[in-house]
Design a protein around this motif. Structure first.
Motif, short mmCIF file in Angstrom:
data_model
loop_
_atom_site.label_atom_id
_atom_site.label_comp_id
_atom_site.label_asym_id
_atom_site.label_seq_id
_atom_site.Cartn_x
_atom_site.Cartn_y
_atom_site.Cartn_z
N LEU A 1 32.93 30.49 29.52
CA LEU A 1 32.77 31.92 29.83
C LEU A 1 33.03 32.19 31.30
O LEU A 1 33.58 33.23 31.67
CB LEU A 1 31.36 32.37 29.45
CG LEU A 1 31.11 32.70 27.98
CD1 LEU A 1 29.64 33.05 27.77
CD2 LEU A 1 31.98 33.86 27.53
N TRP A 2 32.59 31.30 32.15
CA TRP A 2 32.79 31.50 33.59
C TRP A 2 34.26 31.38 33.99
O TRP A 2 34.68 31.90 35.02
CB TRP A 2 31.96 30.47 34.37
CG TRP A 2 30.48 30.66 34.22
CD1 TRP A 2 29.83 31.82 33.90
CD2 TRP A 2 29.47 29.65 34.35
NE1 TRP A 2 28.49 31.60 33.82
CE2 TRP A 2 28.22 30.29 34.10
CE3 TRP A 2 29.48 28.30 34.67
CZ2 TRP A 2 27.01 29.60 34.16
CZ3 TRP A 2 28.27 27.62 34.72
CH2 TRP A 2 27.05 28.26 34.47
N ARG A 3 35.05 30.68 33.17
CA ARG A 3 36.46 30.46 33.50
C ARG A 3 37.35 31.59 33.00
O ARG A 3 38.50 31.68 33.41
CB ARG A 3 36.94 29.15 32.88
CG ARG A 3 36.39 27.90 33.53
CD ARG A 3 36.90 26.65 32.82
NE ARG A 3 38.35 26.69 32.65
CZ ARG A 3 39.23 26.29 33.57
NH1 ARG A 3 38.79 25.83 34.73
NH2 ARG A 3 40.52 26.34 33.32
N HIS A 4 36.85 32.41 32.11
CA HIS A 4 37.68 33.45 31.52
C HIS A 4 37.17 34.84 31.89
O HIS A 4 35.96 35.04 32.06
CB HIS A 4 37.71 33.32 29.99
CG HIS A 4 38.40 32.08 29.51
ND1 HIS A 4 37.78 30.85 29.47
CD2 HIS A 4 39.67 31.88 29.06
CE1 HIS A 4 38.62 29.95 29.01
NE2 HIS A 4 39.76 30.54 28.75
N GLU A 5 38.10 35.76 32.01
CA GLU A 5 37.73 37.14 32.34
C GLU A 5 37.03 37.81 31.16
O GLU A 5 37.31 37.54 30.01
CB GLU A 5 38.98 37.95 32.71
CG GLU A 5 39.67 37.48 33.98
CD GLU A 5 40.85 38.36 34.33
OE1 GLU A 5 41.07 39.35 33.61
OE2 GLU A 5 41.53 38.06 35.33
N ARG A 6 36.10 38.72 31.49
CA ARG A 6 35.39 39.47 30.45
C ARG A 6 35.83 40.92 30.50
O ARG A 6 36.45 41.37 31.47
CB ARG A 6 33.88 39.37 30.68
CG ARG A 6 33.36 37.95 30.82
CD ARG A 6 31.88 37.94 31.08
NE ARG A 6 31.43 36.64 31.60
CZ ARG A 6 30.21 36.37 31.98
NH1 ARG A 6 29.28 37.32 31.92
NH2 ARG A 6 29.89 35.18 32.44
N MET A 7 35.49 41.66 29.46
CA MET A 7 35.81 43.08 29.42
C MET A 7 35.02 43.79 30.52
O MET A 7 33.79 43.71 30.56
CB MET A 7 35.46 43.65 28.05
CG MET A 7 36.29 43.04 26.92
SD MET A 7 35.82 43.66 25.29
CE MET A 7 36.34 45.36 25.44
N ALA A 8 35.74 44.48 31.40
CA ALA A 8 35.10 45.07 32.57
C ALA A 8 34.11 46.17 32.21
O ALA A 8 33.10 46.35 32.90
CB ALA A 8 36.16 45.61 33.53
N ASP A 9 34.39 46.94 31.17
CA ASP A 9 33.55 48.09 30.85
C ASP A 9 32.56 47.82 29.72
O ASP A 9 31.99 48.75 29.17
CB ASP A 9 34.42 49.30 30.50
CG ASP A 9 35.29 49.04 29.27
OD1 ASP A 9 35.44 47.87 28.91
OD2 ASP A 9 35.81 50.01 28.69
N ARG A 10 32.37 46.56 29.35
CA ARG A 10 31.46 46.26 28.25
C ARG A 10 30.02 46.27 28.75
O ARG A 10 29.71 45.69 29.80
CB ARG A 10 31.77 44.90 27.64
CG ARG A 10 31.05 44.72 26.31
CD ARG A 10 31.40 43.42 25.65
NE ARG A 10 30.94 43.43 24.27
CZ ARG A 10 30.75 42.33 23.56
NH1 ARG A 10 30.99 41.16 24.09
NH2 ARG A 10 30.35 42.41 22.30
N PRO A 11 29.09 46.90 28.00
CA PRO A 11 27.69 46.91 28.42
C PRO A 11 27.12 45.50 28.46
O PRO A 11 27.52 44.62 27.69
CB PRO A 11 27.00 47.75 27.32
CG PRO A 11 28.09 48.52 26.68
CD PRO A 11 29.33 47.69 26.79
N GLY A 12 26.17 45.27 29.38
CA GLY A 12 25.50 43.98 29.42
C GLY A 12 24.68 43.75 28.16
O GLY A 12 24.28 44.69 27.48
#
Length: 461
Positions: free
Chosen positions: A65-76
């Protein structure tokens, strides 16, 4: 080392490397698969080192998870009410360490729920597309197919099969419940997705159903029926008749193929209210224990701690209802009801948190249903129905056996939260862009706020 062991090691290493360098979803698939394969319980796993396979898969997935980008606008993940309540339940679990009656049992329980919290985070964060959600359900079905195959290849002499499952599902009732959720998940895959997925799901169904029959678990059967009803109610309207027809067909086939011993055991469910002389020892023990647990809960309002029912049973139950060892030595009696377990062991506060968690997750699934009329992909609609059905199955079966720590419930809880965020994104027109049919006003505003929305949607508002 056997050829099976070598193949397992190669596949395990390849899956984790794929998770690191391609997508963390492969680590999640590996974790679910390891739950079913569980090398320490298989003959081919004896030659393998004890690497804590599930924990290793979870750790590599977290690193991925730390190596890949996440959806910027996704709620925590903690912005989801159900998951926030699950966190509160875990925190309360740790606070109970101050007064738990059996600290040696309570601390491992608290550690287990902390691991589940990490698992919830991983599932919610990784499941960002319909394809990943479908694949998680597919691995679950394949895992149940594996269990069904083990049951078929080595049936028990007395008609029930013990010890075939992995961690947490070695008991015959827990195994039956797990297989029942596999059937509900398979039903969603049969109706949607690529042809090969439908073929796999259809091929897996008979093996899973046979495994469920071999367990002869009354709770699992009742849970499956309850979950099936929820699936029919929650599925997109176009599939309701198909689901109903498949359900009737499945019951007819079951009536023809299931052994007489299976129906005789299932028939004892109604014995407490119909013929008292037909009540078996198991049913009498459950009824006596339920009455005792109510008294335990009254005497311990803040909870007795994990496995507190077992500790208190010697003081609240008659000797004839207690368990006995092979040597005839008197033992304790553990809980047979999930909700009563929570009430006794986590107390009033824990019961409120748990009930609120259930209300929150089922409320979210209910609020997704109107999105069918707004263009929600039918695949997501069937997955919603399957997840809600699986949650129902575990809860209803949990009235016969304690499934508080059932891992499949945690999977479905996290998948429901992920779907609650995913569904609005899949609409052809986002919820905030839909023009209400009624004139703007307080009622319309309330209705809009009840829809799941993303951060981006909030900004547009």
């Amino acid at each position: 080392m056997s050829l099976t062991s070598v193949i397992f090691l190669i596949a395990f290493a390849a899956a984790l490397l794929t998770s690191l360098f391609r997508h963390p979803a492969y680590g999640l698939y590996t974790y679910v698969a390891i739950f079913y394969l569980h090398p320490p319980d298989r003959w081919w796993g004896a030659a393998l080192p004890d690497l804590r396979w599930s924990l290793l898969a979870a750790f590599v997935t977290l690193v991925s998870l730390w190596r890949h980008e996440r959806m910027a606008d996704r709620p925590g993940w903690l912005q989801n009410k159900a998951l926030a309540l699950f966190l509160a339940f875990v925190v309360w679990f740790w606070l109970q360490s101050l007064w738990a009656l059996d600290i040696d049992s309570h601390i491992p329980g608290a550690i287990l729920f902390t691991k589940y919290l990490l698992l919830v985070y991983l599932i919610y964060t990784i499941v960002q597309t319909e394809e990943i959600l479908r694949n998680v359900l597919l691995v679950h079905v394949l895992g149940c197919l594996f269990l069904g195959w083990l049951v078929l290849s080595a049936p028990a002499a007395d008609g029930r099969f013990e010890g075939v499952g992995g961690p947490g599902i070695k008991d015959v009732n827990a195994l039956g419940m797990q297989l029942a959720t596999g059937l509900l998940a398979a039903s969603a895959l049969v109706l949607g997705g690529a042809r090969w997925i439908r073929i796999v799901a259809m091929a897996a169904t008979p093996f899973i159903a046979n495994g469920l029959v071999q367990t002869a678990s009354r709770g699992a059967v009742v849970g499956l029926l309850a979950g099936g009803i929820v699936v029919v109610l929650a599925t997109p309207a176009r599939f309701r008749r198909i689901y109903t027809g498949l359900g009737v067909l499945g019951l007819l086939i079951l009536a023809q193929l299931a052994p007489t011993t299976f129906w005789e055991r299932i028939g004892t469910i109604a014995a407490p209210v119909e013929k008292k002389e037909e009540v078996d020892t198991s049913t009498l023990t459950r009824l006596a224990l339920a009455n005792a647990q109510l008294r335990m809960a009254f005497d311990h309002p803040f909870g007795a701690g994990h496995r507190g029912t077992e500790v208190l049973s010697t003081s609240y139950l008659e000797e004839k209802y207690m368990s006995r060892s092979a040597r005839g030595e008197l033992g304790a009696r553990s809980s047979h009801n999930t909700l009563l377990s929570v009430l006794v062991e986590q107390g009033v506060i824990g019961a409120i948190l748990y009930a609120s968690l259930l209300v929150a997750v089922f409320g979210q699934m209910r609020r997704l249903k109107p999105l069918d009329d707004r263009g929600l992909p039918e695949g997501l609609g069937t997955f919603r129905a399957a997840i809600a059905g699986c949650l129902t199955c575990v809860l209803v079966a949990g009235q016969f056996t304690d499934y508080l720590i059932a891992e499949v419930f945690v999977w479905c809880l996290a998948l429901a939260a992920a779907l609650y965020d995913l569904a609005p994104r899949a609409l052809p027109v986002k919820p905030a862009e839909i023009v209400p049919k009624t004139p703007p006003g307080p009622a319309a505003a309330v209705r809009t706020r009840r829809l799941p929305a993303t951060r981006a949607t909030h900004r547009r508002r």
